[in-house]
Design a protein around this motif. Sequence first.
Motif, PDB file in Angstrom:
ATOM      1  N   ALA A  12      12.499  -8.796  40.116  1.00 23.85           N
ATOM      2  CA  ALA A  12      13.398  -8.735  41.266  1.00 23.85           C
ATOM      3  C   ALA A  12      13.558  -7.289  41.713  1.00 23.85           C
ATOM      4  N   GLN A  13      13.774  -7.123  43.002  1.00 25.61           N
ATOM      5  CA  GLN A  13      14.025  -5.780  43.533  1.00 25.61           C
ATOM      6  C   GLN A  13      15.352  -5.251  42.964  1.00 25.61           C
ATOM      7  N   THR A  14      15.288  -4.053  42.375  1.00 23.03           N
ATOM      8  CA  THR A  14      16.503  -3.384  41.875  1.00 23.03           C
ATOM      9  C   THR A  14      16.394  -1.907  42.209  1.00 23.03           C
ATOM     10  N   SER A  15      17.386  -1.138  41.771  1.00 23.18           N
ATOM     11  CA  SER A  15      17.342   0.306  42.032  1.00 23.18           C
ATOM     12  C   SER A  15      16.231   0.988  41.250  1.00 23.18           C
ATOM     13  N   THR A  16      15.783   0.379  40.145  1.00 27.51           N
ATOM     14  CA  THR A  16      14.717   0.981  39.350  1.00 27.51           C
ATOM     15  C   THR A  16      13.380   0.258  39.482  1.00 27.51           C
ATOM     16  N   LYS A  17      13.363  -0.868  40.213  1.00 28.92           N
ATOM     17  CA  LYS A  17      12.116  -1.601  40.447  1.00 28.92           C
ATOM     18  C   LYS A  17      12.021  -1.915  41.945  1.00 28.92           C
ATOM     19  N   VAL A  18      11.092  -1.227  42.575  1.00 25.66           N
ATOM     20  CA  VAL A  18      10.955  -1.336  44.036  1.00 25.66           C
ATOM     21  C   VAL A  18       9.554  -1.867  44.366  1.00 25.66           C
ATOM     22  N   ASP A  50      10.835  -2.410  29.667  1.00 29.61           N
ATOM     23  CA  ASP A  50       9.893  -2.673  30.760  1.00 29.61           C
ATOM     24  C   ASP A  50       8.501  -3.023  30.262  1.00 29.61           C
TER      25      ASP A  50
END
Length: 435
Positions: free
Chosen positions: A32-38, A65
């Motif tokens: 899912a899109q998060t602040s650490t996974k774009v 991760d």
Amino acid sequence: GIYGGNLTISCVGMSSADAESVQWNINGAAVAQTSTKVIENTYDDIDTARSSTTVLTISSLSYEDEGEVTCELKFSGTWYTSSTNSLNVIGIVTEPFDVGALKGADAAVYCVAEGPQIPSIEWYKDSTVLDSSLSSLASVSSGSEYISTLTITSASDSSNGMYKCKATWETSSSVEGGYVESSEAQLATYGVSYLTGSSTVALGSSFTITCKIDNYQTPTVLWKKAGLSNTDSEGLVQLDVTTWTDSLVVSTSVVGSTQYACSAKYTDSNGGVSSTDYTASTITVEQSCSTLTDPDGGALVCEGNDDDQTCTVTCNDGYIGRATPSVFTCTSGVWDGEPTSSECTVVATPSAYTVVYKAVYVYPIPCATSWGPYMLAAYPYHLENAVADLSEVPATVQLVTDSFVCENYPVDCSGAGCQKKEKSTDCGSALIPLL
């Protein structure tokens, strides 16, 4: 990727049209899109086809991760899945921690690195790289973790400092190379750096021994007296950030030797307790020779120390002692015969008499309060050496009194009449040669 760093993974699909949907998976679970996974998608024309590129950027990589990574692109209602790639995070999994090192003993600092291949690890002290021969590298049971041990032999004050490790991985087909540095850990030596040395003290004197401890945390000082635990210390005193002292008042009421020892006990940040070996001093209490004074009519010269002395008495001209000179010896604080003021009082024939003159005054009116102007007589009243009886003073000595001038002296009236008043210093003294 490097632990704490950023990692970018790309996936490209070709079709006659743009991908209708994109999905990234780690270990089979959608990302899912998060602040650490774009996730970012771009589309371009390549010849007669359309390329659909999706990029997954993971920042602040952590070991959570890690896993098997795939991307999926949907074209014309059908999902297409990429091949599987392993995402491995490399880095320091166990940071060095503060170490208290016992002076003179060996100490060790550790760090553990994790990655799919063996890293090279360097150690630094106060930002200066250390010789690689001081450290060793070994694989932990999991196979992907490697522990590096830095050994400090015979730790001393020069070993104190800030230590860190640096793990480096070379680029390979499966690993993107890079390095990571650990945080710094402090190594501080501790132990007894000073104890009052073995000493000899006088019986009944006051004496204190001091134990100095170097430690970056508050130590506990342990004392022993004659091999037994002792708690009668003066209490811990902090001299500066890393130095402490404790003192013990020594009993000096009994002659003899007693061993005193101190040790430092230290509790590290992990709760570990260690103690230094005891550092010892021997305090010897001895009886001291009593202090002698010069005898009347003589001089006293002493040589030696507080508990062993030899004193020689020499009598002045006109005096005789028990022996001339007299020698007295003090051994282990005890005199074999102590000189007294009578040592030089036996009369001998002097080369001259020292005569002290005294004036006697009277006033003609009984009990008058004015000064008496008349000197009745000036006569020798005392001989400072040799002759105890004034009658033995030759008459020629008495005749010289005319050369002395004495001042008037006040009348001393008490009761029913004038009393003679004598004063010994007004008329001075004279050394009269024997005829």
